[in-house]
Design a protein around this motif. Sequence first.
Motif, short mmCIF file in Angstrom:
data_model
loop_
_atom_site.label_atom_id
_atom_site.label_comp_id
_atom_site.label_asym_id
_atom_site.label_seq_id
_atom_site.Cartn_x
_atom_site.Cartn_y
_atom_site.Cartn_z
N ASP A 87 0.91 -1.20 0.01
CA ASP A 87 0.02 0.02 0.01
C ASP A 87 1.06 1.31 0.11
OD1 ASP A 87 -1.94 1.97 0.14
OD2 ASP A 87 -2.65 1.38 2.43
N ASP A 88 0.86 2.01 -1.00
CA ASP A 88 1.63 3.28 -0.92
C ASP A 88 1.18 4.54 -0.41
OD1 ASP A 88 -0.34 3.68 -2.80
OD2 ASP A 88 0.84 4.04 -4.62
N ALA A 89 0.05 4.28 0.34
CA ALA A 89 -0.26 5.46 0.93
C ALA A 89 0.47 5.69 2.14
CB ALA A 89 -1.72 5.14 1.64
N VAL A 90 1.07 6.86 2.43
CA VAL A 90 1.77 7.49 3.39
C VAL A 90 0.93 7.91 4.59
CG1 VAL A 90 3.55 9.20 4.16
CG2 VAL A 90 3.48 8.55 1.78
N ARG A 91 1.06 7.09 5.96
CA ARG A 91 0.35 7.39 6.85
C ARG A 91 1.42 8.00 8.16
NH1 ARG A 91 -1.80 3.15 4.61
NH2 ARG A 91 -4.04 2.77 4.04
N PHE A 92 0.93 8.36 9.20
CA PHE A 92 1.45 8.96 10.20
C PHE A 92 1.03 8.35 11.82
CE2 PHE A 92 1.88 12.24 7.10
CZ PHE A 92 3.04 12.65 7.06
N ILE A 93 2.09 8.19 12.62
CA ILE A 93 1.82 7.67 13.85
C ILE A 93 2.12 8.87 14.76
CG2 ILE A 93 2.68 6.20 15.81
CD1 ILE A 93 3.15 4.16 13.58
N GLY A 94 1.30 9.75 15.30
CA GLY A 94 1.44 10.95 15.77
C GLY A 94 2.13 12.03 14.79
N ARG A 95 3.20 12.38 15.13
CA ARG A 95 4.22 13.17 14.21
C ARG A 95 5.16 12.41 13.33
NH1 ARG A 95 5.18 18.89 17.48
NH2 ARG A 95 2.98 19.39 18.25
N GLN A 96 5.08 11.16 13.56
CA GLN A 96 6.25 10.33 12.79
C GLN A 96 5.47 9.67 11.55
OE1 GLN A 96 7.65 8.24 16.33
NE2 GLN A 96 9.82 9.18 15.80
N ILE A 97 6.40 9.41 10.68
CA ILE A 97 5.78 8.82 9.55
C ILE A 97 5.86 7.15 9.71
CG2 ILE A 97 6.36 8.30 7.07
CD1 ILE A 97 7.76 11.09 7.04
N GLN A 98 4.97 6.46 9.33
CA GLN A 98 5.05 5.10 9.33
C GLN A 98 5.39 4.64 8.12
OE1 GLN A 98 0.88 3.36 9.76
NE2 GLN A 98 1.79 1.14 10.07
N PRO A 99 6.50 3.77 8.10
CA PRO A 99 6.97 3.11 6.89
C PRO A 99 5.96 2.26 6.10
CG PRO A 99 8.34 2.65 8.99
CD PRO A 99 7.07 3.21 9.46
N LEU A 100 6.25 2.23 4.93
CA LEU A 100 5.47 1.28 4.01
C LEU A 100 5.94 0.05 4.23
CD1 LEU A 100 5.37 3.49 0.79
CD2 LEU A 100 3.91 3.61 2.47
N GLN A 101 5.01 -0.74 3.60
CA GLN A 101 5.29 -2.43 4.02
C GLN A 101 5.36 -3.44 2.53
OE1 GLN A 101 3.72 -4.54 7.21
NE2 GLN A 101 4.52 -3.21 8.71
N ARG A 102 6.04 -4.29 2.40
CA ARG A 102 5.92 -5.15 1.47
C ARG A 102 6.45 -6.64 1.77
NH1 ARG A 102 6.46 -5.95 -4.35
NH2 ARG A 102 5.98 -8.09 -4.60
N ASN A 103 5.62 -7.61 2.32
CA ASN A 103 5.90 -8.88 2.65
C ASN A 103 6.53 -8.76 4.16
OD1 ASN A 103 5.67 -9.65 -0.29
ND2 ASN A 103 6.03 -11.54 0.57
#
Length: 640
Positions: A217-233
């Motif tokens: 999933d290429d959507a950029v998400r945030f955890i508080g003020r930090q960026i949540q990394p993308l994932q593959r497998n």
Amino acid sequence: MRVCLALWLSVVGVSNAFTTVHRNPLTGVRPFGTPSIFHPRCTSLSSSSSTPTEEEEEETRKVEIPSNWAQQILYELTQVRDPDLEKDIVSLGFIKNLSVDTNTADVSFEVELTSPIHPTKDQLQTDCTNLIAALPWTSQNIKVTMTSPPPLSSTGDIQGMARVNSVIAVSSCKGGVGKSTTAVNLAYALQSLGARVGIFDADIYGPSLPTMVTPDDDAVRFIGRQIQPLQRNNVQLMSFGYVNEGSAVMRGPMVSQLLDQFLSLTYWGEIDYLILDMPPGTGDIQLTLSQRLSIDAAVIVTTPQELSFVDVERGIEMFDSVNVPCVAVVENMAYYDANDKKEEEKTDDKDDDDDLEEHFKELQNAFVTKLQNENVSTNDDSKSLEDIAQQLINLVRESPSIQSSSSSSSTSSSSSSRIDIFGPGHKQRLSNQYGIETTISIPLASNIASQGDSGTPYILQYPNTPTSASYFDLAKTVAREVGKIKYEQKNGIAAGRLNVVYEEGEHVLRIMQGLSNSSPEDTKDDDEEESSNKSKASTLSPAELRRECKCAACVEELTGKQILIKTTIPDSVRPLKMEPYGNYALSVDWSDGHRSLYPYRQIQGILDEQKEKVAEEDEEKSGSEQEVKQEEVTTVTTAN
């Protein structure tokens, strides 16, 4: 009759009063030969009169747990050794949270290994379970949990990386050698082995990760003020290319600031290994990353050409300057092998033999259908049209063309077709000069490049090929070396190193094995310990070590021929400066102006040869003395 019975009962009462049944204090079992019946004729009467209740039977079955149960368990576990650190798991401090249930005698404890993907984890767990279950007082319910050390927060004040256990840099000093390909496949190899992994693409100018790995999933998400990394497998991914599709046109200081923000704002969570895909070169950005992240180990990527080897030397020197050990070198595009392509084709087709059999079945069904449509019948009632079709298929299967095709395919797949396109490489040279034992050769294969362009890593598409096996070997080696390094750092030791000291007064090199390379301030300065350390040390003359230099100026690389004339080295040569070079070698500046690099393995080999030579001399001397004594005895006998 009544008198006899009363007399008998009184005897039984007296016997029961004065008879003690002894039991083993560990097992609760009555020793062999202890009387349980006092008269052979009254067995039924005796047993019926003293039938134990269920509570008494349960109490009898309970085993007395010794007061020194912990010492007994730890003593048994000293038989289990860690193959990497070559010591037992008790002295290494691996046993945690040891406990025993006093009611059931169930034992539980944790074994904290150096790596979450320790290569012998299952075997160690089995050995521990069997040893403790063999104790006479334990139950068969032994719970052994294999764990790994928690993160040590070695990344300083970088909030998002507080729970990252180890940082591994994949670096090259020249672009285009396959560094990013190696980083990606190393990460997915570690993940396939059971580790929690993340990849950080530190190349701002030319990010490769978005092309090589397409996230789920290429959507950029945030955890508080930090960026949540993308994932593959289940591998976490972060790159400048994921959040900014434009080009990065900026100066060096701005790039350093941007990288610092990325490191601070990315929330990696709890992972075992963060693979750092370094930008090419040895400049300010590389040094800043090495110091900022407290990198645990580095993997150098190169190609077989001489020009690339020069860059390998620069990379090793750069990481050594910031105290980052190089644990492996990957020689990319090392050779071409047509068999690798065939292995990949087998993976695509699943199994060529199965496909051929499927074609034969389809052909057989077509034969039956054709015979039925032509109203063909058999004169023999015992044979059906299916039998005739099967006979036709067998004729096709046994035809010379099919047999020769199968035979040639088998022969070609088993024969070696390796071609060293860019030369033999520098694996032996790296081992001799720097002591880096792990050098992985990756072939020149079109599918490695095409998978990198497709967004699916090669190791995910072709997990069972020889090339993927090389990536898995690299992952296991890196995990093992990183685990050893972190254990040594945690316990303040330098396992595998040799502590070499020059004694100027005696003009000898004193080499101490198995001792820490710590500073004098960290060691005890009492005379007894100093004397003990010297007694454990081996000695070597400086001239002997100088004459064994294996650098390019002393030994011809291709042939291994000795260039250095050993007789030209005077016995008076002495070391001016000695210091560890990474984790595997010793750097020495000599008084004759030469600088040498000795792997600890080479120094140990010199000492072993010296010991063998002394043992042979002692044996010859002993043999000569025996011959002299025998001659003396013979002379005396003859005279008498």
